[in-house]
Design a protein around this motif. Structure first.
Motif, PDB file in Angstrom:
ATOM      1  N   GLN A 720      -0.464  -7.148  -2.979  1.00  0.00           N
ATOM      2  CA  GLN A 720      -1.144  -7.401  -1.704  1.00  0.00           C
ATOM      3  C   GLN A 720      -0.527  -6.576  -0.583  1.00  0.00           C
ATOM      4  O   GLN A 720      -1.229  -6.080   0.308  1.00  0.00           O
ATOM      5  N   TYR A 721       0.812  -6.410  -0.653  1.00  0.00           N
ATOM      6  CA  TYR A 721       1.498  -5.615   0.378  1.00  0.00           C
ATOM      7  C   TYR A 721       1.045  -4.155   0.318  1.00  0.00           C
ATOM      8  O   TYR A 721       0.768  -3.528   1.351  1.00  0.00           O
ATOM      9  N   ARG A 722       0.942  -3.599  -0.925  1.00  0.00           N
ATOM     10  CA  ARG A 722       0.503  -2.200  -1.085  1.00  0.00           C
ATOM     11  C   ARG A 722      -0.932  -2.032  -0.598  1.00  0.00           C
ATOM     12  O   ARG A 722      -1.254  -1.044   0.085  1.00  0.00           O
ATOM     13  N   SER A 723      -1.803  -2.976  -0.920  1.00  0.00           N
ATOM     14  CA  SER A 723      -3.198  -2.910  -0.448  1.00  0.00           C
ATOM     15  C   SER A 723      -3.255  -2.929   1.072  1.00  0.00           C
ATOM     16  O   SER A 723      -4.038  -2.201   1.701  1.00  0.00           O
ATOM     17  N   GLN A 727      -4.784   0.060   3.531  1.00  0.00           N
ATOM     18  CA  GLN A 727      -5.822  -0.202   4.539  1.00  0.00           C
ATOM     19  C   GLN A 727      -5.387   0.311   5.904  1.00  0.00           C
ATOM     20  O   GLN A 727      -6.171   0.921   6.644  1.00  0.00           O
ATOM     21  N   GLN A 728      -4.124   0.071   6.242  1.00  0.00           N
ATOM     22  CA  GLN A 728      -3.621   0.536   7.532  1.00  0.00           C
ATOM     23  C   GLN A 728      -3.609   2.065   7.590  1.00  0.00           C
ATOM     24  O   GLN A 728      -3.909   2.679   8.629  1.00  0.00           O
ATOM     25  N   PHE A 729      -3.295   2.693   6.440  1.00  0.00           N
ATOM     26  CA  PHE A 729      -3.250   4.157   6.389  1.00  0.00           C
ATOM     27  C   PHE A 729      -4.644   4.749   6.582  1.00  0.00           C
ATOM     28  O   PHE A 729      -4.824   5.741   7.295  1.00  0.00           O
ATOM     29  N   ARG A 730      -5.664   4.161   5.950  1.00  0.00           N
ATOM     30  CA  ARG A 730      -7.041   4.660   6.092  1.00  0.00           C
ATOM     31  C   ARG A 730      -7.529   4.543   7.530  1.00  0.00           C
ATOM     32  O   ARG A 730      -8.259   5.391   8.020  1.00  0.00           O
TER      33      ARG A 730
END
Length: 731
Positions: A720-723, A727-730
């Motif tokens: 969940q942390y990686r997801s 999302q923040q990067f996109r």
């Protein structure tokens, strides 16, 4: 409090009161002897019978408890777990076969105990009652003991007190025990009743213990109803109130002169909530005339003994009487010294000359603080008095007299009196000499005991407070207060003999100077200036030695404790480094040299510890830095643990854990997990490694445990942390 009666009047009044008291005592004893003759004849034989009766009634009661309890447990077990009974009751169809089979099963219950009279089983569906007493199946309406089912209708289990039951054949007293039984596939509940024959149980238990037929045995319940009895013994009594009417007209004299004594023993059963009673009569072997003769003889012997005792007391009570009066005057002496009384003029001269045995002139009060262990005796006042009398007995020129008395457990008071013509300085010098003589005697006594016991016990220090010379008898309480105050200045006066006249009034400039030196001392300790700190400490104690006797010991100790605590707080050292230093305790020390030595040791230890800490910090080789350097290097290793860390640094496991806890606020495991999760977050942010690979990279052997710890710390799983990061990067 005021004392006006003379010694002679006091002695006469005391003797008159003593004679009156003993006369009243003789008359009272004779009267009591006659009235309580019953108890004088209650010899060992009667007491033994009564003890036997108490044991017997307890045994009978316990037998009742055991038998009823065993039957009760059997009934409950049969109703709940007997498969044969359950089979027929649950499948009951009203057929003759079923009836006979159930009757046969409940007849077996009669074999459980010899005292079981009968068994009932009630089937509510068919309204049948199975009765072993008549060995028949009856309809409920025609059954002779319907009352027991009405009582037990709403109860799962019950145990009834003995009751009268009119059967078809006779009348019986039964103790009924009941339990619910499932009928017809468990849709309805029948009732199983097992009846104990109360009369048969009564006879069987009494016969077992060989109880005599003339002994009455019965039991009553909490309401006072007699429930277990033999009709012919209790003459028809049904309640305890009726039974007790038999004894209403008995009085003490009838008990004294009757040839038979009644004995009653009781035992309360907590299980049954019944009280069992055993009554018997003890027949006396002596006649009425014999008893009267013994009463008269006992009374005459008592009169003779009392008159003899009275004569002895009156003729040989001089010494005890004097001791009582001496204690009275000693109490008066203590009250007077402490200022709790005043002596009026009409007894002044008698009190001074006859009771205190001192002169009318000049007075000095000494207070000797000494424990009983110092002299090896409990009579501390007597020991001091012997020393004082031996000393003043050798001095004839000044005609000195002294009075010694215990003021407290470890404080002895001495009033020394001199003639008015003796100069004050001579009086005071002599008291100092007497004080030195007392200290020398106590020291020699201790040394002799040490030599006998082959030890070197220094003992407890002895101090003597000395007042100023007073020129009037009325100033003695003031002198006592002066000597008491001197005992509170042991540190300031710095000697064993503490004269009040050396105590100076408090000086504000002295206190300011002390405060200034303390601040300078603290600053130099924190600056790690050993030489300057020791110099300031010398000045501090020099000032206390010269002017410190204006303050009491408690104030000086309090100042030193505050100084010590201020240094500890200002040093900012962790508690583990000051644990050996914080143990310095100044209470109980009254020698200025000892206090100075202990304070010097404290200052040296503090400066040494702070210098060591400073060097470690500058060199980077402090224990903390070594621990955390090793942690940084190895925390991501899979098998890394506290034992490996401690072994590598050659430090104890507990000490390493303590440092980590004090520094980070976390224990070793929590801190390592925290470091590993921070590293895992960095790998998740910057690589595409799998969760399995990351868990091994940060030191976790199993990925599921890595996920569990990650969620505990971050609140979400690694995936969940990686997801979330993606999302923040996109965005």
């Amino acid at each position: 409090m005021r004392y006006k009666s003379s010694t002679q009047n006091g002695d006469r009044i005391f003797k008159r009161r003593l004679v009156r008291f003993i006369s009243i005592m003789i008359f009272g004893l004779i009267t009591i002897n006659i009235l309580l003759y019953y108890y004088s004849l209650n010899d060992q034989y009667i007491e033994q019978i009564e003890r036997n009766n108490s044991i017997l009634v307890e045994q009978i009661s316990v037998s009742y408890e055991i038998i009823i309890k065993n039957i009760k447990n059997s009934v409950y077990a049969i109703s709940m777990y007997d498969n044969e009974l359950k089979f027929f009751t649950l499948n009951y169809n009203g057929s003759i076969d079923h009836k006979m089979q159930i009757l046969e099963v409940i007849n077996k219950i009669l074999m459980l105990n010899e005292y079981i009279h009968s068994v009932y089983l009630y089937n509510p569906e068919y309204d049948h009652v199975f009765d072993t007493y008549s060995n028949n199946i009856l309809s409920y309406d025609k059954f002779y003991d319907r009352a027991v089912f009405e009582i037990s209708d709403n109860r799962m289990f019950l145990c009834l007190e003995p009751r009268e039951v009119n059967t078809e054949k006779d009348q019986k007293r039964l103790i009924s025990i009941g339990s619910k039984v499932p009928f017809i596939n468990g849709l309805k509940s029948g009732i199983l009743i097992v009846n104990i024959d109360a009369d048969k149980l009564y006879d069987g238990i009494l016969r077992k213990y060989g109880v005599d037929k003339n002994i009455k045995f019965y039991a009553y319940n909490s309401s006072g109803d007699i429930i277990i009895y033999k009709s012919e013994m209790l003459q028809g009594y049904k309640t305890l109130e009726d039974k007790n009417k038999e004894y209403e007209n008995r009085i003490l004299f009838s008990k004294i002169f009757k040839s038979k004594l009644d004995s009653t023993a009781e035992y309360y059963s907590k299980d049954l909530k019944w009280t069992f009673v055993l009554e018997s009569q003890i027949v006396r072997s002596d006649s009425f005339k014999n008893r009267v003769y013994i009463v008269i003889n006992y009374s005459m012997m008592l009169v003779i003994v009392c008159l003899t005792v009275l004569t002895i007391i009156i003729n040989f009570s001089v010494k005890p009487l004097k001791q009582i009066i001496a204690n009275y005057w000693e109490k008066m002496f203590r009250d007077f010294m402490e200022g709790n009384m005043s002596v009026v003029n009409d007894v002044r001269n008698e009190y001074i000359s006859e009771k205190l045995h001192i002169n009318e002139g000049k007075y000095v009060v000494m207070l000797i603080e000494c424990s009983k262990s110092e002299i090896g005796s409990n009579n501390l006042p007597g020991y001091i008095e012997n020393i004082v009398n031996l000393k003043i007995g050798n001095e004839t020129s000044m005609n000195i007299k002294a009075k010694v008395a215990g003021m407290d457990e470890d404080i002895i008071g001495v009033i020394a009196s001199f003639q008015k013509s003796v100069e004050n300085k001579l009086c005071f010098d002599y008291i100092l000499e007497l004080s030195g003589n007392i200290l020398e005697n106590i020291r020699n006594n201790r040394n002799n005991r040490n030599n006998r016991n082959n030890n070197d016990d220094p003992g407890n220090p002895v101090y003597i407070g000395v007042s100023e010379v007073k020129t009037d008898f009325g100033y003695i309480p003031e002198a006592y207060k002066e000597a008491l105050k001197a005992l509170k200045h042991k540190i300031g006066l710095n000697t064993r003999i503490l004269p009040f006249n050396r105590i100076k009034p408090a000086d504000i400039s002295f206190k300011d100077h002390i405060s200034f030196l303390q601040n300078q001392l603290i600053n130099n300790i924190l600056a790690l200036n050993m030489e300057k700190s020791m110099h300031l400490l010398d000045r501090y104690f020099k000032l206390v030695e010269n002017d410190g006797f204006c303050y009491e010991d408690t104030e000086i100790i309090k100042t030193l404790e505050e100084l010590k605590n201020t240094v500890l707080e200002s040093s900012n050292l962790p508690q583990r480094f000051t644990s050996n230093i914080i143990g310095y305790d100044f209470s109980g020390l009254y020698s200025l040299d000892e206090i100075k030595s202990k304070m010097s040791d404290f200052v040296r230890d503090m400066i040494d510890e702070m210098m060591r800490r400073k060097k470690e910090s500058e060199s980077g080789n402090s224990i903390e830095e070594k621990i955390f350097r090793c942690l940084e290097e190895r925390y991501a290793m899979e098998d890394f643990n506290l034992n490996i860390l401690a072994d590598n640094l050659k430090i104890s496991r507990g000490y390493v854990g303590k440092i980590i806890k004090e520094t980070t606020g976390k224990n070793f495991t929590d801190y390592i997990n925290y470091k590993r999760i921070m590293l895992a977050k960095n790998i998740l942010n910057n690589t595409d490694k799998t969760i399995e690979e990351i868990s091994r990279a940060v030191g976790f052997r199993y990925s599921y445990y890595f996920i569990k710890i990650f969620k505990e710390i971050e609140g979400i799983t690694p995936g969940q942390y990686r997801s979330y990061i993606l999302q923040q990067f996109r965005k």
